[in-house]
Design a protein around this motif. Structure first.
Motif, PDB file in Angstrom:
ATOM      1  N   ARG A  38       0.850  -1.194   0.000  1.00 39.93           N
ATOM      2  CA  ARG A  38       0.000   0.000   0.000  1.00 39.93           C
ATOM      3  C   ARG A  38       0.887   1.245   0.000  1.00 39.93           C
ATOM      4  N   GLY A 327      -6.222  -0.539  -3.909  1.00 42.79           N
ATOM      5  CA  GLY A 327      -5.405  -1.025  -2.818  1.00 42.79           C
ATOM      6  C   GLY A 327      -3.989  -0.478  -2.862  1.00 42.79           C
ATOM      7  N   TRP A 346      -9.591  -3.285  -8.387  1.00 42.90           N
ATOM      8  CA  TRP A 346      -8.552  -3.819  -7.521  1.00 42.90           C
ATOM      9  C   TRP A 346      -7.806  -4.937  -8.248  1.00 42.90           C
ATOM     10  N   HIS A 350      -5.108  -7.755  -3.981  1.00 39.76           N
ATOM     11  CA  HIS A 350      -5.164  -6.570  -3.127  1.00 39.76           C
ATOM     12  C   HIS A 350      -6.581  -6.283  -2.632  1.00 39.76           C
TER      13      HIS A 350
END
Length: 351
Positions: A38, A327, A346, A350
């Motif tokens: 992240r 994400g 996404w 993630h």
């Protein structure tokens, strides 16, 4: 490039250990500690943008990579011993004003960490005065900090450099990204130019001269290689004809100028922003109207992406072509990904 140490000082607060402190949590954050994938800090949970880690030198190197192999390469310089790497020739401006007193004269110095290139100081200051106080990039102020945050947000390194992408899982995905970056550099990326209304023709002439010069340099290199085998004496004459001729001013019959953004009048004595990819003839903006059509933010360092007759910041242009993972914040170049009910996308691993 000879730059004083004062200009190269980091414009973000640092913790005792050297990590960038969060500008949201401030003292409660021990310093930026990146999550494994992240773009966030594991110490406080805030985004990397809220920390703006790094330094001015690192920012200029990243911008140099962005502008390399694009029509904006004239804003960069080769790094000595860098194997072809280029660094952003960020234009800075130092304004010195005398302080009136009974004693010996003293001076107040104001340093702008960025200013539009190619202007005299008077016009550059006119431009700065049109920018809200909170956004003026004066060294040591919130305006300079906001500029760095916008560099991270609008022009993320992982939208241009595959080496910064942790989510690329195959050679095909890497090739897709490389082709995409090459395409937007050649067809979409640009940097706004500041001039008075009516001076678009002079900007166009300068752009034509740059193009001709670059073409001539490429031609000379090709000719030098070719002469190892045979004579190509006619190459230079065909290149010289590419300069063409244009007037140095816009249509003299034009009596007024309108902002392409708000459609309001632009005063003849007030600096405006031009975008080469939009054409110099009739497209110009008030400085505060030169914004991303998606997020409405002012375009940092006047870096724009021109698509479908609209201005975009780098982040939002890229999202019009490829989905972005909610994400890891990177673009998704794989064929299969997850789309949530709210429309967000996404990487599967993630989500």
């Amino acid at each position: 490039m000879d730059v004083s140490s004062a200009m190269e000082k980091m414009s973000v607060k640092q913790s005792a250990g050297g990590a960038a402190v969060c500008h949201v949590c401030e003292e409660s954050c021990s310093g930026f500690q990146p999550h494994s994938w992240r773009k966030a800090c594991i110490a406080c949970g805030c985004s990397a943008v809220d920390h703006a880690p790094g330094s001015d030198v690192e920012d200029d190197q990243r911008m140099g990579r962005l502008f390399a192999d694009s029509p904006c390469s004239h804003l960069t310089a080769k790094v000595k011993g860098g194997g072809g790497l280029r660094i952003y020739k960020r234009n800075r401006m130092i304004v010195t004003n005398p302080v009136v007193s009974r004693k010996d004269p003293t001076f107040n110095t104001t340093t702008y960490v960025w200013a539009p290139a190619g202007l005299n100081q008077t016009l550059a200051m006119q431009y700065m005065e049109l920018i809200p106080d909170s956004l003026r990039p004066i060294s040591g102020t919130d305006g300079a900090l906001e500029r760095r945050r916008q560099l991270f947000s609008q022009l993320p390194a992982y939208d241009q450099d595959p080496m910064k992408c942790q989510s690329l899982a195959s050679e095909d995905e890497m090739c897709s990204m490389l082709l995409f970056v090459k395409s937007y550099k050649q067809e979409v990326l640009g940097v706004g130019e500041v001039a008075l209304p009516g001076e678009g023709g002079a900007l166009r002439e300068a752009a034509n001269q740059r193009t001709a010069k670059e073409a001539k340099e490429r031609s000379n290199i090709e000719t030098k290689d070719a002469l190892q085998h045979q004579d190509h004496g006619s190459t230079s004459s065909s290149t010289a004809s590419a300069t063409g001729s244009t007037n140095g001013t816009d249509d003299s019959t034009k009596t007024g100028y309108r902002c392409t953004g708000c459609h309001g009048d632009v005063a003849k004595e007030s600096p405006a922003v031009y975008a080469e990819r939009a054409g110099y003839h009739s497209a110009l903006w008030h400085p505060t109207c030169f914004v991303c059509s998606e997020c409405g933010q002012g375009l940092v360092d006047l870096v724009y992406f021109w698509s479908n007759q609209k201005l975009f910041c780098g982040r939002h242009y890229c999202q019009t072509v490829w989905p972005r993972c909610s994400g890891c914040d990177e673009l998704i170049f794989c064929q299969s990904f997850h789309t949530a009910k709210d429309g967000r996308t996404w990487h599967h691993h993630h989500y």
